[in-house]
Design an enzyme around this catalytic site. Sequence first.
Site, PDB file in Angstrom:
ATOM      1  CG  HIS A  72      -0.419   0.296   2.508  1.00  0.00           C
ATOM      2  ND1 HIS A  72      -0.041  -0.694   3.390  1.00  0.00           N
ATOM      3  CD2 HIS A  72      -0.166   1.477   3.137  1.00  0.00           C
ATOM      4  CE1 HIS A  72       0.419  -0.130   4.502  1.00  0.00           C
ATOM      5  NE2 HIS A  72       0.349   1.176   4.381  1.00  0.00           N
ATOM      6  CG  ASP A 117       0.130  -4.046   2.805  1.00  0.00           C
ATOM      7  OD1 ASP A 117       0.586  -3.515   1.779  1.00  0.00           O
ATOM      8  OD2 ASP A 117      -0.190  -3.408   3.828  1.00  0.00           O
ATOM      9  CD  GLN A 203      -1.444   9.454  10.374  1.00  0.00           C
ATOM     10  OE1 GLN A 203      -1.314  10.011  11.448  1.00  0.00           O
ATOM     11  NE2 GLN A 203      -2.353   9.800   9.506  1.00  0.00           N
ATOM     12  N   GLY A 204       3.079   6.575   9.350  1.00  0.00           N
ATOM     13  CA  GLY A 204       4.456   6.735   8.923  1.00  0.00           C
ATOM     14  C   GLY A 204       5.314   5.516   9.147  1.00  0.00           C
ATOM     15  CG  ASP A 205       5.839   3.514  12.524  1.00  0.00           C
ATOM     16  OD1 ASP A 205       6.947   4.035  12.327  1.00  0.00           O
ATOM     17  OD2 ASP A 205       5.209   3.654  13.584  1.00  0.00           O
ATOM     18  CB  SER A 206       2.934   1.992   6.098  1.00  0.00           C
ATOM     19  OG  SER A 206       1.622   1.981   6.553  1.00  0.00           O
TER      20      SER A 206
END
Length: 257
Positions: A72, A117, A203-206
């Site tokens: 993603h 993913d 948020q931002g760790d994906s």
Amino acid sequence: MSSLVRFMKRTLAVGAVALAAVSLQPGTATAGPAPVVGGTRAAQGEFPFMVRLSMGCGGALYTQQIVLTAAHCVSGSGNNTSITATAGVVDLNSSSAIKVKSTKVLRAPGYNGTGKDWALIKLARPINLPTLKIAETKAYDNGTFTVAGWGATREGGSQQRYLMKATVPFVSDAACNAAYSDLVPSEEICAGYLDQGGVDTCQGDSGGPMFRRDNAGAWIQVGIVSWGIGCARPDYPGVYTEVSTFAAQIKSAAATL
């Protein structure tokens, strides 16, 4: 999943403030949970395989020229020179940071926003740093894991300058499925503190790795930061791509890049 909204754990740009929560449609990437919540700052050189990607995601060096991240986080497969990988530092603003452009991207075949993913990014040149091997069996899909990233340290926060780390315990498929009705147990693995919350990726760790020690004491990657409801909320653990499920596909895909 009741009335709550599923969020991918990414931001849209490095340095961006965490975006307002929006629903995820299949095949799209959007904002959601923030860097590591409830963690501490990593030491320089502690996790040399960690990579920060310029679209606002994390990753790990699968080889010295290929980064493993989340599907993603990328828009598709093919030639791509728009991504910059930053490695070799805890402080993203450090003058010693290694920065390398991408050349190709391979997103998991069949990815449509649910499960599968994972993605690979080929770099323009190798980065001379240790790599992170991936789990090829489910033997390590249990116990306590380490997560690390430059994501937000609280839900709705902004990404961080410094690499943060935390430990999270395995959560069974049954317990995780009670929180998320659209969990794909055959492709995803959960970790976190069900009762109290407080520690999670955000948020931002994906795309960043979830890892632990193998029987020889070496780091081994068992998960890829994928999604969850909010950040570090009680009863809503983090959901990660189960690397062992896709190890053979990842290996085969990397060989084509």
